[in-house]
Design a protein around this motif. Structure first.
Motif, PDB file in Angstrom:
ATOM      1  N   LEU A  43       0.982  -1.340  -0.038  1.00 23.16           N
ATOM      2  CA  LEU A  43      -0.043  -0.103  -0.082  1.00 23.16           C
ATOM      3  C   LEU A  43       0.978   1.397   0.074  1.00 23.16           C
ATOM      4  O   LEU A  43       1.609   1.426   0.938  1.00 23.16           O
ATOM      5  N   PRO A  44       0.839   2.002  -1.189  1.00 21.82           N
ATOM      6  CA  PRO A  44       1.732   3.139  -1.120  1.00 21.82           C
ATOM      7  C   PRO A  44       1.078   4.518  -0.286  1.00 21.82           C
ATOM      8  O   PRO A  44      -0.178   4.734  -0.374  1.00 21.82           O
ATOM      9  N   LEU A  45       1.992   4.824   0.653  1.00 18.67           N
ATOM     10  CA  LEU A  45       1.534   5.958   1.385  1.00 18.67           C
ATOM     11  C   LEU A  45       1.816   7.202   0.551  1.00 18.67           C
ATOM     12  O   LEU A  45       2.766   8.076   1.110  1.00 18.67           O
ATOM     13  N   LEU A  46       1.334   7.237  -0.559  1.00 21.12           N
ATOM     14  CA  LEU A  46       1.625   8.744  -1.395  1.00 21.12           C
ATOM     15  C   LEU A  46       0.393   9.316  -1.821  1.00 21.12           C
ATOM     16  O   LEU A  46      -0.594   8.519  -2.096  1.00 21.12           O
ATOM     17  N   LEU A  47       0.418  10.533  -1.864  1.00 23.17           N
ATOM     18  CA  LEU A  47      -0.693  11.374  -1.912  1.00 23.17           C
ATOM     19  C   LEU A  47      -1.141  11.508  -3.267  1.00 23.17           C
ATOM     20  O   LEU A  47      -2.511  11.801  -3.694  1.00 23.17           O
ATOM     21  N   THR A  48      -0.330  11.247  -4.359  1.00 18.92           N
ATOM     22  CA  THR A  48      -0.644  11.511  -5.617  1.00 18.92           C
ATOM     23  C   THR A  48      -0.145  10.197  -6.494  1.00 18.92           C
ATOM     24  O   THR A  48       1.317   9.787  -6.102  1.00 18.92           O
ATOM     25  N   ALA A  49      -0.559   9.884  -7.480  1.00 21.61           N
ATOM     26  CA  ALA A  49       0.219   8.991  -8.260  1.00 21.61           C
ATOM     27  C   ALA A  49       1.158   9.555  -9.322  1.00 21.61           C
ATOM     28  O   ALA A  49       0.836  10.533 -10.154  1.00 21.61           O
ATOM     29  N   ALA A  50       2.489   9.420  -8.944  1.00 17.87           N
ATOM     30  CA  ALA A  50       3.492  10.226  -9.791  1.00 17.87           C
ATOM     31  C   ALA A  50       4.752   9.097  -9.974  1.00 17.87           C
ATOM     32  O   ALA A  50       4.389   7.845  -9.816  1.00 17.87           O
ATOM     33  N   TYR A  51       5.858   9.630 -10.123  1.00 16.65           N
ATOM     34  CA  TYR A  51       7.275   8.962 -10.373  1.00 16.65           C
ATOM     35  C   TYR A  51       7.116   7.841  -9.293  1.00 16.65           C
ATOM     36  O   TYR A  51       7.599   6.569  -9.783  1.00 16.65           O
ATOM     37  N   HIS A  52       7.206   8.050  -7.968  1.00 21.88           N
ATOM     38  CA  HIS A  52       7.336   7.052  -7.172  1.00 21.88           C
ATOM     39  C   HIS A  52       6.428   5.809  -7.072  1.00 21.88           C
ATOM     40  O   HIS A  52       6.918   4.620  -7.036  1.00 21.88           O
ATOM     41  N   SER A  53       5.142   6.032  -7.430  1.00 20.55           N
ATOM     42  CA  SER A  53       4.202   5.204  -7.589  1.00 20.55           C
ATOM     43  C   SER A  53       4.196   4.294  -9.036  1.00 20.55           C
ATOM     44  O   SER A  53       3.712   2.986  -9.046  1.00 20.55           O
ATOM     45  N   LYS A  54       4.489   5.298  -9.763  1.00 21.16           N
ATOM     46  CA  LYS A  54       4.662   4.478 -11.330  1.00 21.16           C
ATOM     47  C   LYS A  54       5.888   3.939 -11.786  1.00 21.16           C
ATOM     48  O   LYS A  54       5.824   3.011 -12.566  1.00 21.16           O
ATOM     49  N   ILE A  64      -6.639   4.643   4.708  1.00 19.48           N
ATOM     50  CA  ILE A  64      -5.658   3.492   4.362  1.00 19.48           C
ATOM     51  C   ILE A  64      -6.500   2.115   4.681  1.00 19.48           C
ATOM     52  O   ILE A  64      -5.956   1.287   3.688  1.00 19.48           O
ATOM     53  N   VAL A  65      -7.065   2.021   5.503  1.00 20.54           N
ATOM     54  CA  VAL A  65      -7.993   0.987   5.674  1.00 20.54           C
ATOM     55  C   VAL A  65      -9.004   0.754   4.366  1.00 20.54           C
ATOM     56  O   VAL A  65      -8.882  -0.398   3.621  1.00 20.54           O
ATOM     57  N   HIS A  66      -9.524   1.796   3.859  1.00 22.34           N
ATOM     58  CA  HIS A  66     -10.257   1.572   2.782  1.00 22.34           C
ATOM     59  C   HIS A  66      -9.464   1.128   1.581  1.00 22.34           C
ATOM     60  O   HIS A  66      -9.867   0.119   0.720  1.00 22.34           O
ATOM     61  N   GLY A  75      -4.042   1.169  -4.504  1.00 22.03           N
ATOM     62  CA  GLY A  75      -3.708   2.431  -5.093  1.00 22.03           C
ATOM     63  C   GLY A  75      -3.354   3.202  -4.225  1.00 22.03           C
ATOM     64  O   GLY A  75      -3.189   3.233  -3.223  1.00 22.03           O
ATOM     65  N   THR A  76      -2.814   4.465  -4.782  1.00 26.04           N
ATOM     66  CA  THR A  76      -2.066   5.672  -3.943  1.00 26.04           C
ATOM     67  C   THR A  76      -3.197   6.295  -3.293  1.00 26.04           C
ATOM     68  O   THR A  76      -4.354   6.032  -3.299  1.00 26.04           O
ATOM     69  N   LEU A  77      -3.071   6.962  -2.055  1.00 23.39           N
ATOM     70  CA  LEU A  77      -3.855   7.514  -1.170  1.00 23.39           C
ATOM     71  C   LEU A  77      -4.877   8.428  -1.797  1.00 23.39           C
ATOM     72  O   LEU A  77      -6.012   8.403  -1.507  1.00 23.39           O
ATOM     73  N   GLY A  78      -4.181   9.290  -2.478  1.00 24.98           N
ATOM     74  CA  GLY A  78      -5.092  10.326  -3.259  1.00 24.98           C
ATOM     75  C   GLY A  78      -5.020  10.081  -4.667  1.00 24.98           C
ATOM     76  O   GLY A  78      -4.250   9.208  -5.319  1.00 24.98           O
TER      77      GLY A  78
END
Length: 248
Positions: A67-78, A231-233, A101-104
């Motif tokens: 689970l990525p603790l990232l607020l947007t989908a960007a380089y770190h998640s992609k 995060i739970v969601h 999915g990313t958090l945001g």
């Protein structure tokens, strides 16, 4: 929603920071997640700047939700995280992983932002307050566009105005956004910090925007209840997908 099997661990992957406040904030946030799902093993991992790395945590598991603790989908998640997970799969082909999915973006994050502004003394939707929504900024244009869209949508809450700003990679910069709003006649300007944890960027944004005339700068989202709920969601969403040992 039906709760997933309690035996599936979650590996929550944060960006990581040299600032010890960041790791402490992630720990507090994950404690809040454990309180919501006491039967779920919850592990922290960091992409950079400190242990444990995701591959170190995953090596000891046979099944996991990453689970990525990232607020947007960007380089770190992609790019960064998929690269790590591909290496893990090559080394541990019997490990079953689901990737959340990313958090945001998500409405719960906007509620968390409003909570942090309220904690700082700013009533959400105050018509005499313009708000600057500040994120880290990214080389990924779609991530920056997401922040701009969230700011536009936030205007409907009643603010004098709501605009985006970015601490790095693109503009406008936070101080520039504050100055522009004040020059346009905003009675006061508050800064909403779209950061998960305190660190270099939160300190930089606070200093820059206060110098530009911001009346309030909210703290990082941290262990806000809405973030723990999100995060739970995301975890439960991921657990609804079939297990696989080969797909991200």
């Amino acid at each position: 929603m039906r709760h997933p099997p309690v035996s599936v661990p979650v590996v929550a992957v944060a960006h990581g920071s040299r600032d010890p406040r960041a790791a402490a904030t992630v720990a507090a946030l994950l404690d809040a997640v454990r309180a919501r799902r006491p039967g779920v093993p919850v592990h922290a991992a960091f992409l950079d700047h400190g242990p444990p790395a995701p591959d170190q945590v995953l090596a000891g598991l046979t099944d996991a939700v990453v689970l990525p603790l990232l607020l947007t989908a960007a380089y770190h998640s992609k790019t960064d995280l998929p690269g790590v997970l591909n290496r893990v799969r090559a080394r541990h082909p019997r490990l079953h992983m689901r990737t959340a999915g990313t958090l945001g973006p998500h409405p719960l994050l906007m509620k968390a932002l409003e909570r942090r502004l309220s904690d700082a003394g700013v009533e959400p939707g105050d018509p005499d307050t313009a708000v600057v929504l500040v994120s880290a900024g990214s080389s990924d244009a779609s991530a920056n566009a997401t922040i701009a869209r969230l700011a536009r949508e936030w205007r409907s809450r009643g603010w004098w105005d709501a605009v985006p700003a970015y601490a790095s990679a693109t503009g406008p910069k936070p101080g520039e956004a504050v100055s522009a709003l004040l020059e346009a006649g905003a009675p006061r300007v508050a800064v909403a910090s779209y950061f998960l944890a305190p660190g270099y960027f939160t300190d930089k944004v606070r200093k820059e925007t206060q110098a530009a005339g911001a009346s309030t700068v909210s703290p990082a989202l941290g262990a806000a209840p809405e973030v723990a709920d999100l995060i739970v969601h995301r975890y439960e969403e991921a657990c609804e997908t079939p297990r696989t040992a080969t797909a991200v």
